[in-house]
Write a protein that holds these residues in place. Structure first.
Motif, mmCIF file in Angstrom:
data_model
loop_
_atom_site.group_PDB
_atom_site.id
_atom_site.type_symbol
_atom_site.label_atom_id
_atom_site.label_comp_id
_atom_site.label_asym_id
_atom_site.label_seq_id
_atom_site.Cartn_x
_atom_site.Cartn_y
_atom_site.Cartn_z
ATOM 1 N N LEU A 92 -5.239 -48.572 -26.655
ATOM 2 C CA LEU A 92 -3.674 -49.103 -25.562
ATOM 3 C C LEU A 92 -3.562 -47.878 -24.328
ATOM 4 O O LEU A 92 -3.927 -47.153 -23.827
ATOM 5 N N ARG A 93 -3.019 -46.998 -25.803
ATOM 6 C CA ARG A 93 -1.729 -45.871 -25.415
ATOM 7 C C ARG A 93 -3.082 -44.914 -24.972
ATOM 8 O O ARG A 93 -2.442 -44.224 -23.592
ATOM 9 N N ARG A 94 -4.187 -44.769 -25.612
ATOM 10 C CA ARG A 94 -4.941 -43.131 -24.634
ATOM 11 C C ARG A 94 -5.657 -43.883 -23.794
ATOM 12 O O ARG A 94 -5.577 -42.734 -22.616
ATOM 13 N N VAL A 95 -6.144 -45.140 -23.562
ATOM 14 C CA VAL A 95 -6.212 -44.868 -22.261
ATOM 15 C C VAL A 95 -5.218 -45.190 -20.425
ATOM 16 O O VAL A 95 -5.585 -45.277 -19.833
ATOM 17 N N ARG A 96 -4.040 -45.199 -21.614
ATOM 18 C CA ARG A 96 -2.987 -45.475 -20.497
ATOM 19 C C ARG A 96 -2.940 -44.200 -20.061
ATOM 20 O O ARG A 96 -2.967 -43.580 -18.713
ATOM 21 N N ALA A 97 -2.789 -43.292 -21.238
ATOM 22 C CA ALA A 97 -2.732 -41.566 -20.954
ATOM 23 C C ALA A 97 -4.551 -41.345 -19.779
ATOM 24 O O ALA A 97 -3.906 -40.491 -19.333
ATOM 25 N N LEU A 98 -5.248 -41.806 -20.445
ATOM 26 C CA LEU A 98 -5.861 -41.487 -19.430
ATOM 27 C C LEU A 98 -6.602 -41.453 -17.957
ATOM 28 O O LEU A 98 -6.199 -40.980 -16.728
ATOM 29 N N TYR A 99 -4.862 -43.542 -17.694
ATOM 30 C CA TYR A 99 -4.974 -43.466 -16.310
ATOM 31 C C TYR A 99 -4.437 -42.597 -15.658
ATOM 32 O O TYR A 99 -4.558 -42.607 -14.721
ATOM 33 N N TYR A 100 -2.811 -42.256 -16.536
ATOM 34 C CA TYR A 100 -2.232 -41.950 -15.491
ATOM 35 C C TYR A 100 -2.699 -39.746 -15.648
ATOM 36 O O TYR A 100 -2.409 -39.452 -14.668
ATOM 37 N N GLY A 101 -4.119 -39.710 -16.341
ATOM 38 C CA GLY A 101 -4.744 -38.586 -15.887
ATOM 39 C C GLY A 101 -5.117 -38.583 -14.606
ATOM 40 O O GLY A 101 -5.226 -37.282 -14.055
ATOM 41 N N LEU A 102 -6.098 -39.728 -14.468
ATOM 42 C CA LEU A 102 -6.833 -39.717 -12.706
ATOM 43 C C LEU A 102 -5.708 -39.904 -11.925
ATOM 44 O O LEU A 102 -6.155 -39.287 -10.784
ATOM 45 N N VAL A 103 -4.425 -40.691 -11.888
ATOM 46 C CA VAL A 103 -3.503 -40.798 -11.101
ATOM 47 C C VAL A 103 -3.176 -39.319 -10.283
ATOM 48 O O VAL A 103 -3.161 -38.731 -9.389
ATOM 49 N N SER A 104 -3.009 -38.220 -11.916
ATOM 50 C CA SER A 104 -2.443 -36.892 -10.865
ATOM 51 C C SER A 104 -3.274 -36.291 -10.815
ATOM 52 O O SER A 104 -2.732 -35.127 -9.842
ATOM 53 N N GLN A 105 -4.262 -35.959 -11.202
ATOM 54 C CA GLN A 105 -5.757 -35.047 -10.649
ATOM 55 C C GLN A 105 -5.459 -35.899 -8.375
ATOM 56 O O GLN A 105 -6.332 -34.914 -8.192
ATOM 57 N N VAL A 106 -5.831 -37.223 -8.224
ATOM 58 C CA VAL A 106 -5.335 -37.694 -7.094
ATOM 59 C C VAL A 106 -4.271 -37.160 -6.242
ATOM 60 O O VAL A 106 -4.162 -37.000 -5.405
#
Length: 193
Positions: A92-106
């Protein structure tokens, strides 16, 4: 790779549109819809966004062990998509970190488009609206994606920069819907509906 990622593609096409507009149609109004699809499954941001956030710093979802019997039947498919992930804190924590990475890319892509508006001298004569169509449960209530009527799925960003109309840094707690955008623009610009 970053240069071939769909978020990069949308950013590049948007900047190209602005440059072409300024070159070929500088006296005409324009409408640009930048449709970044991220953050969206699969949560696979390119470098450096894939390691931008440490999973150990991510909080766990709210109510992740909530029983399906306490929720509407529509939630069953959203639980099934998690494939048991709501029981695996590290995943769960890894998926959330990846999600936040995508948000930062946008966020970086939005910054490039706004920077180009400024560079081209369009900043003071352009309305900018930043929003999204939905959020993501990311394990909250033991659910995934968007198909449920809970806060994490329905609360989205809605930011408006309208020179001469909105004040920088102002906030508003009014409830709005995406269906309000077109009528608001038509009215505010004095256009015929």
């Amino acid at each position: 790779p970053l240069e071939h990622h769909k978020t990069t593609w949308v950013t590049r096409r948007s900047v190209e549109f602005l440059r072409n507009h300024t070159r070929y149609n500088p006296d005409r109004p324009f409408y640009l819809f930048c449709s970044w699809t991220a953050p969206h499954p699969p949560f696979a941001p390119p470098e450096p966004y894939d390691e931008m956030y440490d999973p150990r710093d991510m909080g766990l979802p709210e109510y992740r062990e909530r029983s399906l019997s306490t929720m509407p039947a529509v939630c069953r498919s959203s639980r099934a998509r998690l494939d048991g992930m709501h029981h695996d804190p590290d995943r769960l924590r890894r998926v959330r970190a990846l999600y936040y990475g995508l948000v930062s890319q946008v966020d970086d892509g939005v910054g490039e488009v706004l920077g180009e508006l400024k560079r081209l001298g369009l900043e003071d004569d352009t309305i900018v609206i930043f929003t999204s169509d939905h959020g993501d449960m990311l394990g909250d209530h033991g659910l995934s994606q968007k198909n449920v009527p809970y806060e994490h799925s329905i609360r989205i960003p809605f930011i408006v920069r309208w020179p001469g109309v909105t004040a920088a840094g102002a906030t508003c707690d009014d409830l709005v819907g995406l269906h309000d955008i077109l009528p608001t623009l038509i009215h505010g610009l004095g256009l015929e509906y």
